[in-house]
Design an enzyme around this catalytic site. Structure first.
Site, short mmCIF file in Angstrom:
data_model
loop_
_atom_site.label_atom_id
_atom_site.label_comp_id
_atom_site.label_asym_id
_atom_site.label_seq_id
_atom_site.Cartn_x
_atom_site.Cartn_y
_atom_site.Cartn_z
N HIS A 154 1.11 -1.11 0.15
CA HIS A 154 -0.04 0.15 -0.15
C HIS A 154 1.23 1.07 -0.08
O HIS A 154 0.88 2.15 0.86
CB HIS A 154 -1.10 -0.71 1.38
CG HIS A 154 -2.11 1.15 1.14
ND1 HIS A 154 -1.39 2.39 0.97
CD2 HIS A 154 -3.08 0.29 1.64
CE1 HIS A 154 -3.11 3.19 1.68
NE2 HIS A 154 -3.95 2.27 2.16
N GLU A 254 -1.52 1.32 -4.80
CA GLU A 254 -1.12 0.21 -4.30
C GLU A 254 -1.06 -1.02 -5.33
O GLU A 254 -1.46 -1.07 -5.69
CB GLU A 254 -1.98 -0.43 -3.53
CG GLU A 254 -2.62 1.49 -2.29
CD GLU A 254 -3.65 1.67 -1.50
OE1 GLU A 254 -4.43 0.52 -1.07
OE2 GLU A 254 -4.30 2.77 -1.53
C1 BG6 Z 1 -6.51 2.36 1.01
C2 BG6 Z 1 -8.13 1.95 0.34
O1 BG6 Z 1 -6.05 0.89 0.21
O2 BG6 Z 1 -6.84 2.51 2.24
C3 BG6 Z 1 -9.03 3.25 1.72
O3 BG6 Z 1 -8.64 2.34 -0.50
C4 BG6 Z 1 -8.89 3.70 3.28
O4 BG6 Z 1 -10.91 3.27 1.35
C5 BG6 Z 1 -6.79 3.44 3.10
O5 BG6 Z 1 -9.11 4.26 3.43
C6 BG6 Z 1 -6.57 3.70 4.42
O6 BG6 Z 1 -7.02 2.96 5.23
P1 BG6 Z 1 -6.15 2.69 6.67
O7 BG6 Z 1 -6.75 1.58 7.27
O8 BG6 Z 1 -5.07 2.90 6.96
O9 BG6 Z 1 -7.03 3.74 6.90
#
Ligand code: BG6
Length: 278
Positions: A154, A254
């Protein structure tokens, strides 16, 4: 040079420096939270107000989302899986030459993981730090039944400003718009003037991120899905560990196996999701 370090609160990480680049990787989550090529600005965005505390995912860098991406059917389980807050073990550190270093971190099933996901597994993240950033996330099924994973590396990219950012390479690709849950098709390049949360499918080529002063490329292997995300103004206010203007200086591309690109892994077999950023 590869050095094991700890913050004052005991939070452990590995610092890597060679002639081409430097990086920092936390043992929690095998979370790469810094990567910078010599003479350049950092490539990864890291929130100025991120927590470096056990049990909380770092905001920025490259969270490892595994063994599910997004929400689990069981909403009591953590979004993006448990790997990013689990403690991994460093199984190898090596300096290939003066311009390249590599670290392998490993997570295996535990009593805690089995409560959330009832399979025996071995998960290795092999990170190579050079003038390129290479990440290989290898899942091995040690169980006697097949299992299915969704996952993502990510990556949060640092930007001069979101208004300068353009993503190329996804023209005509179908995507799931996670804001409306509608299937759409990309027309042209992606620019950012509102919240974007999309899972692109059928991705088979290189993705290019153009910022004001820099162009970066992402090449994925064993992956046909890519998530593009910027939370924009309102969502940023609701997010943990993000300053209100943070959305202006980051976006995520990602490298994934998400939604239709979920992978079934048979007993004693492996699957390696690879991302190269350069
Ligand atoms: C992304 C999603 O991969 O991660 C989003 O598509 C999400 O919807 C983001 O808000 C962050 O997620 P987290 O759990 O790290 O706050």
């Amino acid at each position: 040079m590869i050095v094991h370090k700890k913050l004052a609160n005991g939070f452990a990480f590995i610092e890597i420096k060679n002639s081409a680049a430097e990086a920092k990787i936390a043992l929690q989550g095998a979370h790469l939270f810094h990567y910078e090529r010599v003479g350049e600005e950092p490539i990864l965005w890291l929130s100025e107000v991120s927590d470096f505390e056990y049990g909380k995912a770092i905001r920025g860098g490259v969270p490892v989302c595994w063994p599910w991406f997004g929400f689990n059917e069981d909403k009591t389980l953590p979004q993006h899986g448990f790997a990013r807050t689990a403690i991994w073990e460093c199984v190898s550190c090596s300096e290939t030459d003066e311009n390249s270093s590599s670290v392998i971190l490993r997570l295996t099933h535990s009593q805690e993981s089995l409560k959330m996901w009832p399979y025996l597994f071995e998960l290795d993240l092999h990170v190579t730090i050079s003038d390129k950033l290479t990440m290989e996330l290898k899942t091995t099924n040690l169980d006697s039944t097949p299992f299915t994973i969704t996952q993502a590396l990510h990556t949060y990219f640092a930007l001069t400003h979101i208004s300068d950012a353009v993503i190329k390479g996804l023209d005509k690709k179908p995507y799931l718009n996670a804001l409306t849950w509608k299937n759409e098709v990309q027309e042209g390049d992606i620019i950012f003037n509102q919240e974007v949360d999309r899972v692109y499918q059928e991705v088979d080529g290189e993705i290019t991120l153009c910022d004001k002063n820099r162009t970066l490329h992402v090449r994925n292997e064993n992956s046909s899905s890519v998530v593009v995300w910027n939370p924009w103004i309102e969502k940023t206010k609701r997010m943990n560990a993000m300053k209100p203007n943070a959305y202006e200086h980051m976006l995520c591309i990602e490298s994934a196996n998400a939604f239709d690109d979920a992978r079934v892994i048979n007993p004693q077999k492996s699957h390696t999701l690879k991302a190269v950023i350069y």
